[in-house]
Enzyme design. Structure first.
Site, mmCIF file in Angstrom:
data_model
loop_
_atom_site.group_PDB
_atom_site.id
_atom_site.type_symbol
_atom_site.label_atom_id
_atom_site.label_comp_id
_atom_site.label_asym_id
_atom_site.label_seq_id
_atom_site.Cartn_x
_atom_site.Cartn_y
_atom_site.Cartn_z
ATOM 1 N N TYR A 117 0.853 -1.203 0.000
ATOM 2 C CA TYR A 117 0.000 0.000 0.000
ATOM 3 C C TYR A 117 0.888 1.252 0.000
ATOM 4 O O TYR A 117 0.713 2.153 -0.824
ATOM 5 C CB TYR A 117 -0.904 -0.018 1.237
ATOM 6 C CG TYR A 117 -1.614 1.296 1.484
ATOM 7 C CD1 TYR A 117 -2.662 1.704 0.660
ATOM 8 C CD2 TYR A 117 -1.223 2.137 2.525
ATOM 9 C CE1 TYR A 117 -3.304 2.910 0.872
ATOM 10 C CE2 TYR A 117 -1.871 3.349 2.742
ATOM 11 C CZ TYR A 117 -2.897 3.731 1.920
ATOM 12 O OH TYR A 117 -3.535 4.940 2.121
HETATM 13 O O1 LIG Z 1 -2.240 6.836 7.768
HETATM 14 C C1 LIG Z 1 -2.323 6.112 6.781
HETATM 15 O O2 LIG Z 1 -1.783 6.396 5.744
HETATM 16 C C2 LIG Z 1 -3.050 4.824 6.871
HETATM 17 O O3 LIG Z 1 -3.923 4.868 7.990
HETATM 18 C C3 LIG Z 1 -4.614 3.688 8.225
HETATM 19 O O4 LIG Z 1 -3.711 2.629 8.501
HETATM 20 P P1 LIG Z 1 -3.341 2.311 10.004
HETATM 21 O O5 LIG Z 1 -2.688 3.475 10.659
HETATM 22 O O6 LIG Z 1 -2.589 1.049 9.969
HETATM 23 O O7 LIG Z 1 -4.796 2.178 10.661
HETATM 24 P P2 LIG Z 1 -5.547 0.923 11.276
HETATM 25 O O8 LIG Z 1 -5.599 -0.173 10.308
HETATM 26 O O9 LIG Z 1 -6.800 1.433 11.835
HETATM 27 O O10 LIG Z 1 -4.578 0.482 12.481
HETATM 28 C C4 LIG Z 1 -4.340 1.373 13.563
HETATM 29 C C5 LIG Z 1 -3.466 0.694 14.582
HETATM 30 O O11 LIG Z 1 -4.168 -0.425 15.119
HETATM 31 C C6 LIG Z 1 -3.362 -1.576 15.037
HETATM 32 N N1 LIG Z 1 -4.235 -2.742 14.855
HETATM 33 C C7 LIG Z 1 -4.932 -2.899 13.713
HETATM 34 C C8 LIG Z 1 -5.772 -3.955 13.530
HETATM 35 C C9 LIG Z 1 -5.883 -4.897 14.559
HETATM 36 O O12 LIG Z 1 -6.627 -5.902 14.478
HETATM 37 N N2 LIG Z 1 -5.152 -4.730 15.698
HETATM 38 C C10 LIG Z 1 -4.338 -3.656 15.880
HETATM 39 O O13 LIG Z 1 -3.697 -3.535 16.925
HETATM 40 C C11 LIG Z 1 -2.437 -1.339 13.873
HETATM 41 O O14 LIG Z 1 -1.270 -2.115 14.018
HETATM 42 C C12 LIG Z 1 -2.177 0.143 13.987
HETATM 43 O O15 LIG Z 1 -1.138 0.373 14.887
HETATM 44 C C13 LIG Z 1 -5.473 3.338 7.024
HETATM 45 O O16 LIG Z 1 -6.117 2.107 7.247
HETATM 46 C C14 LIG Z 1 -4.639 3.264 5.777
HETATM 47 O O17 LIG Z 1 -5.496 3.074 4.676
HETATM 48 C C15 LIG Z 1 -3.810 4.509 5.597
HETATM 49 O O18 LIG Z 1 -4.615 5.566 5.209
#
Ligand SMILES: O=C(O)[C@H]1O[C@H](OP(=O)(O)OP(=O)(O)OC[C@H]2O[C@@H](n3ccc(=O)[nH]c3=O)[C@H](O)[C@@H]2O)[C@H](O)[C@@H](O)[C@H]1O
Length: 424
Positions: free
Chosen positions: A235
């Site tokens: 991504y």
């Molecule tokens: O800023 C971005 O550019 C991206 O932001 C977002 O990604 P992330 O920051 O990864 O958000 P998100 O999935 O909510 O996980 C948040 C936290 O929860 C943790 N996480 C996640 C899932 C889970 O089951 N358990 C968990 O601990 C996980 O490890 C993480 O630490 C958008 O989805 C992406 O499309 C893109 O726009």
């Protein structure tokens, strides 16, 4: 008695008749019938094709035709002096819906574009579409990769701005479906930039990149000038590639480009695949949630940014962007190329985010804490927003506590307290 043949094909009066003449007539009769049938079929096919092209479809029957054009034109109509006519891609998505409404409310013309894909339950997208339709915003149903549709759209409306928010989102889903990222974030982006390049006048182009481009960068907070050559997920790699691709269209064709690096955007009408959203669903259902933890038991953290702040950053980017300079696909002079972080500047750990949700939901979460799998995640994000503050007047005002309260209120009103309807 005259034969049937004679009756069907009577001889010219006074002409001599013989057997060979009859054979000839019989042969002629069947050839003529076949010929007439063929003509009839050709005419029918031509009629069908011209009817299809009158509808303007071909690739899909969801666009084209007089009624469709009327809806597009009405939706694009500007209702304020000096207002914009904006094509918002991904308009049925989370950020797209909010940005479209904000623009429409201040008097800009807005036309949405969305392919309503099934990455998550499209019924949420359909409900966002209804919300937009109440504001007289029309969403064209089609894919970014449909060049015919894009050139038709640019032919119908002289867009002043393009707000490109359509993308294959999600960091971890790239392991399951890598091609979808190439399809939307690379190929779709290029098809859209081609349409913008060819438009005359060329629109201003503002689009959503991502905080994920910082990848394995360890210098915090992340500044726009920091290295972005170590993506941790496909991504991130496609968003980074998007930035480079956009730069070439600025350099060669004079498109005015602004790339916005969003930091974990959340809020009402959000994306069900994101952690805060799926955690809410599972906490309410009494199901366990999986909380990832970094190396050495360090909590993961995100610079969670509330949707209203992001919308202000998007609108300010449109307002401050200089014009594109190209015409007929050719650059006439240098055009602006800008990149901004749109974050909140106050990272919160994932367990803290869960704690806030527990308080708002008044339910204790069942937590499974596991080590972060090697699936594209990064341990920490933190935006330096100095540049956006100076050049866009960007100033986020919603902390996670307040923002999640608004999200939970929306969630409960949308899905109900029982969770019976929450199927995403
Ligand atoms: O800023 C971005 O550019 C991206 O932001 C977002 O990604 P992330 O920051 O990864 O958000 P998100 O999935 O909510 O996980 C948040 C936290 O929860 C943790 N996480 C996640 C899932 C889970 O089951 N358990 C968990 O601990 C996980 O490890 C993480 O630490 C958008 O989805 C992406 O499309 C893109 O726009």
């Amino acid at each position: 008695m005259p034969s049937l043949e004679d009756e069907l094909f009577p001889s010219t009066p006074g002409k001599f008749k013989d057997r060979s003449n009859r054979k000839f007539h019989r042969c002629l009769a069947s050839t003529s019938t076949m010929f007439l049938w063929a003509l009839f079929l050709i005419a029918l096919t031509a009629l069908y094709i011209s009817f299809q092209s009158f509808l303007g479809g071909g690739d899909t029957d969801k666009w084209g035709g007089i009624q469709w054009e009327r809806q597009v034109v009405a939706s694009a109509k500007v209702h304020r002096h000096g207002g914009f006519s904006v094509l918002v891609t991904g308009a049925a998505g989370f950020v797209g819906t909010h940005v479209s409404i904000a623009l429409k409310k201040r008097g800009d013309g807005v036309v949405g574009l969305d392919n309503f894909n099934h990455y998550y339950n499209p019924s949420l997208k359909r409900d966002r579409q209804k919300l937009l339709s109440q504001q007289d915003i029309f969403i064209v149903e089609g894919d970014l990769n449909n060049g015919r549709l894009l050139s038709k759209l640019f032919g119908v409306v002289e867009f002043t701005h393009v707000m490109h928010l359509a993308a294959q989102a999600g960091v971890r889903y790239a392991l399951e479906n890598p091609r979808s990222y190439i399809h939307s974030n690379i190929a779709g982006l290029v098809t859209l930039l081609e349409a913008c390049k060819n438009a005359d006048p060329q629109p201003v182009f503002v689009w959503a990149s991502s905080s994920s481009v910082y990848g394995l960068n360890e210098k915090v907070p992340f500044s726009e000038s920091d290295r972005t050559d170590q993506p941790a997920s496909l991504y991130a790699a496609t968003k980074k590639a998007g930035e480079e691709i956009a730069h070439t269209y600025n350099h060669i064709h004079g498109l005015s480009i602004t790339g916005l690096r969003f930091f974990t955007v959340y809020g009402p009408w959000g994306r069900p695949d994101m952690a805060y959203f799926s955690f809410t669903k599972n906490i309410l259902k009494g199901k366990a949630i999986t909380v990832y933890r970094g190396k050495n038991r360090v909590d993961l953290a995100r610079d969670f940014t509330y949707i209203d702040d992001i919308v202000k950053g998007c609108v300010a980017s449109l307002d401050t962007a200089g014009k594109s300079t190209g015409s007929g696909g050719k650059k006439r002079g240098p055009a602006p190329y800008r990149t901004y972080n749109l974050g909140n500047t106050s990272p919160v750990t994932v367990p803290m985010m869960v704690g806030i949700l527990e308080r708002h939901l008044k339910v204790k979460a069942k937590k499974n804490v596991v080590e972060m799998p090697g699936n594209g995640d990064v341990p920490y994000t933190h935006a330096n927003i100095t540049l956006a503050r100076i050049e866009l007047g960007y100033k986020p005002t919603t902390d996670l506590q307040t923002g999640l309260k608004k999200f939970v209120r929306w969630y409960l009103s949308y899905y109900g307290h029982t969770q019976g309807k929450a199927s995403y």
